[in-house]
Design a protein around this motif. Structure first.
Motif, PDB file in Angstrom:
ATOM      1  N   LYS A 288      34.831  32.262  52.048  1.00 19.43           N
ATOM      2  CA  LYS A 288      35.769  32.902  51.232  1.00 19.43           C
ATOM      3  C   LYS A 288      35.172  32.783  50.036  1.00 19.43           C
ATOM      4  O   LYS A 288      35.205  31.506  49.289  1.00 19.43           O
ATOM      5  CB  LYS A 288      37.266  32.454  51.413  1.00 19.43           C
ATOM      6  CG  LYS A 288      37.742  32.761  53.041  1.00 19.43           C
ATOM      7  CD  LYS A 288      38.816  31.869  53.046  1.00 19.43           C
ATOM      8  CE  LYS A 288      39.469  32.347  54.728  1.00 19.43           C
ATOM      9  NZ  LYS A 288      40.697  31.306  54.681  1.00 19.43           N
ATOM     10  N   LEU A 289      34.693  33.709  49.181  1.00 17.61           N
ATOM     11  CA  LEU A 289      34.167  33.662  47.626  1.00 17.61           C
ATOM     12  C   LEU A 289      35.436  33.886  46.935  1.00 17.61           C
ATOM     13  O   LEU A 289      36.022  34.825  46.876  1.00 17.61           O
ATOM     14  CB  LEU A 289      33.023  34.465  47.653  1.00 17.61           C
ATOM     15  CG  LEU A 289      32.630  34.515  46.130  1.00 17.61           C
ATOM     16  CD1 LEU A 289      31.412  33.446  46.172  1.00 17.61           C
ATOM     17  CD2 LEU A 289      31.835  35.884  46.034  1.00 17.61           C
ATOM     18  N   VAL A 290      35.708  32.939  45.850  1.00 19.79           N
ATOM     19  CA  VAL A 290      36.639  33.047  45.205  1.00 19.79           C
ATOM     20  C   VAL A 290      35.917  33.246  43.493  1.00 19.79           C
ATOM     21  O   VAL A 290      35.207  32.648  43.185  1.00 19.79           O
ATOM     22  CB  VAL A 290      37.431  31.721  44.879  1.00 19.79           C
ATOM     23  CG1 VAL A 290      38.461  31.959  43.618  1.00 19.79           C
ATOM     24  CG2 VAL A 290      37.928  31.414  46.275  1.00 19.79           C
ATOM     25  N   MET A 291      36.544  34.507  43.058  1.00 20.64           N
ATOM     26  CA  MET A 291      35.906  34.829  41.934  1.00 20.64           C
ATOM     27  C   MET A 291      37.089  34.598  40.567  1.00 20.64           C
ATOM     28  O   MET A 291      38.148  35.062  40.623  1.00 20.64           O
ATOM     29  CB  MET A 291      35.609  36.374  41.895  1.00 20.64           C
ATOM     30  CG  MET A 291      34.608  36.816  42.823  1.00 20.64           C
ATOM     31  SD  MET A 291      34.254  38.513  42.547  1.00 20.64           S
ATOM     32  CE  MET A 291      35.846  39.390  43.419  1.00 20.64           C
ATOM     33  N   ALA A 292      36.811  33.831  39.788  1.00 18.23           N
ATOM     34  CA  ALA A 292      37.451  33.540  38.660  1.00 18.23           C
ATOM     35  C   ALA A 292      37.111  34.379  37.604  1.00 18.23           C
ATOM     36  O   ALA A 292      36.340  34.158  36.974  1.00 18.23           O
ATOM     37  CB  ALA A 292      37.535  32.010  38.201  1.00 18.23           C
ATOM     38  N   LEU A 442      36.324  38.236  49.542  1.00  8.89           N
ATOM     39  CA  LEU A 442      36.412  37.782  48.301  1.00  8.89           C
ATOM     40  C   LEU A 442      37.803  37.470  48.103  1.00  8.89           C
ATOM     41  O   LEU A 442      38.706  38.294  48.508  1.00  8.89           O
ATOM     42  CB  LEU A 442      35.895  38.858  47.221  1.00  8.89           C
ATOM     43  CG  LEU A 442      34.372  39.400  47.686  1.00  8.89           C
ATOM     44  CD1 LEU A 442      33.994  40.316  46.747  1.00  8.89           C
ATOM     45  CD2 LEU A 442      33.306  38.247  47.756  1.00  8.89           C
ATOM     46  N   TYR A 443      38.280  36.525  47.203  1.00 12.17           N
ATOM     47  CA  TYR A 443      39.240  36.586  46.407  1.00 12.17           C
ATOM     48  C   TYR A 443      39.248  36.541  45.023  1.00 12.17           C
ATOM     49  O   TYR A 443      38.191  35.953  44.370  1.00 12.17           O
ATOM     50  CB  TYR A 443      39.888  34.918  46.845  1.00 12.17           C
ATOM     51  CG  TYR A 443      40.522  34.835  48.073  1.00 12.17           C
ATOM     52  CD1 TYR A 443      41.908  34.803  48.516  1.00 12.17           C
ATOM     53  CD2 TYR A 443      39.660  34.790  49.199  1.00 12.17           C
ATOM     54  CE1 TYR A 443      42.404  34.623  49.668  1.00 12.17           C
ATOM     55  CE2 TYR A 443      40.050  34.766  50.639  1.00 12.17           C
ATOM     56  CZ  TYR A 443      41.499  34.807  50.653  1.00 12.17           C
ATOM     57  OH  TYR A 443      41.897  34.620  52.028  1.00 12.17           O
ATOM     58  N   ASP A 461      34.199  47.914  46.581  1.00 12.08           N
ATOM     59  CA  ASP A 461      32.933  49.207  47.047  1.00 12.08           C
ATOM     60  C   ASP A 461      31.705  48.673  47.015  1.00 12.08           C
ATOM     61  O   ASP A 461      30.830  48.912  47.736  1.00 12.08           O
ATOM     62  CB  ASP A 461      33.160  50.504  46.276  1.00 12.08           C
ATOM     63  CG  ASP A 461      34.843  51.131  46.453  1.00 12.08           C
ATOM     64  OD1 ASP A 461      35.237  50.787  47.583  1.00 12.08           O
ATOM     65  OD2 ASP A 461      34.978  51.999  45.869  1.00 12.08           O
ATOM     66  N   VAL A 462      31.373  48.023  45.890  1.00 10.71           N
ATOM     67  CA  VAL A 462      29.878  47.551  45.625  1.00 10.71           C
ATOM     68  C   VAL A 462      29.433  46.361  46.457  1.00 10.71           C
ATOM     69  O   VAL A 462      28.312  46.314  46.829  1.00 10.71           O
ATOM     70  CB  VAL A 462      29.920  47.216  44.211  1.00 10.71           C
ATOM     71  CG1 VAL A 462      28.500  46.372  44.088  1.00 10.71           C
ATOM     72  CG2 VAL A 462      29.826  48.213  43.188  1.00 10.71           C
ATOM     73  N   THR A 463      30.615  45.526  46.828  1.00 13.98           N
ATOM     74  CA  THR A 463      30.104  44.314  47.774  1.00 13.98           C
ATOM     75  C   THR A 463      30.330  44.496  49.390  1.00 13.98           C
ATOM     76  O   THR A 463      30.004  43.956  50.187  1.00 13.98           O
ATOM     77  CB  THR A 463      31.168  43.083  47.346  1.00 13.98           C
ATOM     78  OG1 THR A 463      32.408  43.644  47.416  1.00 13.98           O
ATOM     79  CG2 THR A 463      30.800  42.651  45.730  1.00 13.98           C
ATOM     80  N   ASN A 464      31.184  45.838  49.257  1.00 14.87           N
ATOM     81  CA  ASN A 464      31.540  46.043  50.758  1.00 14.87           C
ATOM     82  C   ASN A 464      32.506  45.071  51.463  1.00 14.87           C
ATOM     83  O   ASN A 464      32.042  44.844  52.639  1.00 14.87           O
ATOM     84  CB  ASN A 464      30.352  46.589  51.529  1.00 14.87           C
ATOM     85  CG  ASN A 464      30.684  47.450  52.931  1.00 14.87           C
ATOM     86  OD1 ASN A 464      31.718  47.874  52.799  1.00 14.87           O
ATOM     87  ND2 ASN A 464      29.859  47.249  53.761  1.00 14.87           N
ATOM     88  N   ARG A 465      33.189  44.303  50.484  1.00 12.76           N
ATOM     89  CA  ARG A 465      34.099  43.579  51.124  1.00 12.76           C
ATOM     90  C   ARG A 465      35.498  43.531  50.852  1.00 12.76           C
ATOM     91  O   ARG A 465      35.677  44.088  49.618  1.00 12.76           O
ATOM     92  CB  ARG A 465      33.601  42.002  51.013  1.00 12.76           C
ATOM     93  CG  ARG A 465      32.387  41.745  51.879  1.00 12.76           C
ATOM     94  CD  ARG A 465      31.355  40.414  51.100  1.00 12.76           C
ATOM     95  NE  ARG A 465      30.623  39.828  51.854  1.00 12.76           N
ATOM     96  CZ  ARG A 465      29.448  40.401  51.857  1.00 12.76           C
ATOM     97  NH1 ARG A 465      28.894  41.521  50.947  1.00 12.76           N
ATOM     98  NH2 ARG A 465      28.374  39.791  52.709  1.00 12.76           N
TER      99      ARG A 465
END
Length: 556
Positions: A288-292, A442-443, A461-465
């Motif tokens: 799980k990728l967390v984006m701050a 993604l989070y 849409d760009v990451t398809n996730r």
């Protein structure tokens, strides 16, 4: 038994914010923001007005204490909570934000005789003037075959501790000599609250090349950089390195009185803003990728083993969640790019139209930009307004927009900038995934996901996730409060582990952003074009961006 609470304080680029959190459910009972009185110091020094050179970014350490003086009493008062029920306090910080201090832990910039020297001040994370030192660190480390280099994606950043320390030594040796220690700002603030100077494993690991098993790089390596640096780690970087969630010590009586809290309550080890946000969205397992997401984006990911990933900012054992490897990557400008466009490059008629409708400029641009389909603008941009942190690790790169015509509209440019930052994140996701560190979902947390739905749909849409969004508007501060609950421990009403605390206190919204298949298809084609430009301008085929920078410097 009465309810128990902790306070989390999040130190950002422009301001600090405090939240008071209910430990039973993570509810943020009160929050308060204190803008830094001195803002980001990137043009002239306070007081003397001395002009700073290019790529400098400083701060005033007194601003950090001002946040504690104003925001902590404000949340206590607003909540109506009895201070006796507040059992701990934790903080997080932008990093690497560092400062030189004397033997008493006092910042050198507060000494009247040193305040006119820019090197005595706090160097903010986005201070990039140590790039020559970073280049030399990377060259010498590669020549020597230093094993640590692979843990940082092959490059040490100019934003980090060692490059900044070396710049001080090179340009202001007197300041270097007078510095008893170089501290992360997060560790300095903790020292002010507890009277104890320690270093946290997160900033030491990600920003100062410290490793849980191996410690710092060898004295021989530092001597190879510069003989004067040979003993750096056992002198000016000395000190105990402690894990996240550790209770550094009780809050001192003076600081407790200033903040309206009880003396002796637990003060958790300092942390990095993005890293603190990970358990606050409930992420305590891999994949799980967390984006701050704010002025920049920090990408955080958990893994079960140490892998090599191009351009990652680092992999640190126990760096985010105890028992796992924490990976970090990042983009050095995101919200900053949108802000630049609105403040510096937007036609007046857009502001007038937004004012007439009684909405903000960003809201007007988001609405208008949403009318376009992916690819419909005919534009493509490289998101390097503040250089590239991952995967190229090159602060000398600059931004670019391609495809403009006489018919190009402001909202088209705005959408293109949103898309460019999404492509930058996709590049990072691909780098992790192809290196065997899975990214399944993604989070998103921080200011941007709460404000801009178009942005989040574009990222999906760009990451398809699929993207989950934090329910808290102050996710790092909530994370800091979670670590404070661990520092206070279960006996006092807190928790034994970060995982146990996150289970009760973390929150995400029910609504998620799912990829739209027809958008994914178009963005895949645009991403291939982005990749061509990315490699052409970023990997040495055409160094025009750097040549332009050099020309600019030569004529000033």
């Amino acid at each position: 038994m009465s309810k128990k609470y902790t306070i989390g304080v999040d130190y950002g680029t422009q301001s600090g914010r405090a939240v008071l959190v209910d430990l039973s459910n993570g509810r943020e009972v009160a929050d308060h923001v204190t803008p830094y009185p001195h803002h980001v110091i990137d043009e002239r020094l306070p007081g003397s007005g001395k002009k700073l050179e290019h790529d400098w970014a400083l701060q005033h350490p007194a601003d950090y204490i001002e946040v504690l003086r104003r925001s902590v009493p404000a949340v206590v008062q607003e909540s109506g909570v009895d201070p006796a029920d507040i059992i701990g306090i934790g903080i997080d910080f932008t990093a690497c934000t560092m400062l030189p201090v004397d033997e008493k832990g006092e910042p050198l910039c507060l000494k009247p005789e040193l305040q006119d020297d820019p090197h005595s001040w706090v160097k903010l994370w986005k201070h990039h003037a140590a790039q020559p030192e970073a280049d030399a660190i990377n060259r010498i480390a590669a020549e020597r075959g230093e094993a640590f280099l692979a843990r940082y994606g092959g490059k040490i950043s100019s934003e980090w501790m060692i490059a900044k320390v070396w710049q001080i030594l090179n340009e202001a040796p007197k300041i270097y000599d007078q510095a008893d220690q170089f501290l992360e700002a997060t560790d300095w603030v903790i020292s002010q609250m507890t009277g104890r100077i320690v270093r946290n494993s997160c900033t030491a690991g990600y920003k100062a090349i410290w490793h849980k098993q191996d410690g710092y790089p060898s004295k021989e390596f530092f001597k190879a950089l510069d003989p004067r640096l040979e003993n750096l780690t056992e002198t000016k970087l000395r000190g105990e390195v402690i894990p996240l969630g550790t209770n550094v010590g009780g809050l001192t009586e003076d600081m407790a009185a200033m903040m309206g809290l009880k003396p002796g309550i637990a003060v958790a080890a300092g942390n990095v803003d993005a890293h603190a946000a990970v358990p606050a969205v409930g992420v305590v397992t891999p994949g799980k990728l967390v984006m701050a997401m704010g002025t920049s984006i920090c990408h955080m990911l958990l893994g079960t083993e140490e892998k090599q990933v191009e351009g990652m900012c680092g992999v640190v054992e126990d760096g985010i969640i105890p028992g796992l490897y924490g990976y970090e990557a990042g983009q050095s400008a995101v919200g900053d790019i949108f802000e630049w466009y609105v403040e510096e490059a937007l036609p007046a008629y857009v502001k007038e139209a937004a004012d007439k409708e009684g909405i903000g400029v960003h809201a007007w641009l988001e609405r208008e930009a949403a009318q376009y389909k992916p690819g419909q603008t005919g534009l493509l941009a490289l998101d390097w307004w503040n250089g590239n942190r991952s995967v190229l690790v090159d602060t000398d790169l600059t931004g670019m927009i391609l495809g403009m015509t006489l018919l190009t509209k402001p909202q088209e440019i705005y959408r293109t900038l949103l898309e460019a930052t999404a492509f930058g994140t996709r590049k990072i996701v691909d780098a992790f995934h192809s290196s065997g560190v899975n990214v399944d979902v993604l989070y998103a947390c921080g200011g941007l996901p709460q404000k801009n739905k178009l942005l989040m749909q574009i990222y999906a849409d760009v990451t398809n996730r699929e993207i989950f969004v934090a329910d808290s508007k102050q996710t790092p501060a909530l994370g800091a409060a979670i670590f404070a609950a661990v520092a206070a421990d279960k006996e006092a009403g807190g928790y034994d582990t970060v995982i146990a605390a996150a289970e009760k206190m973390a929150r995400v919204k029910e609504e998620t952003f799912k990829p739209i298949p027809e958008n994914v298809e178009v963005y895949e084609r645009l991403y291939q074009e982005y990749n061509l430009l990315h490699d052409y301008f970023g990997r040495g085929a055409n160094d025009v961006m750097k040549r332009l920078k050099n020309i600019k410097k030569s004529v000033e």
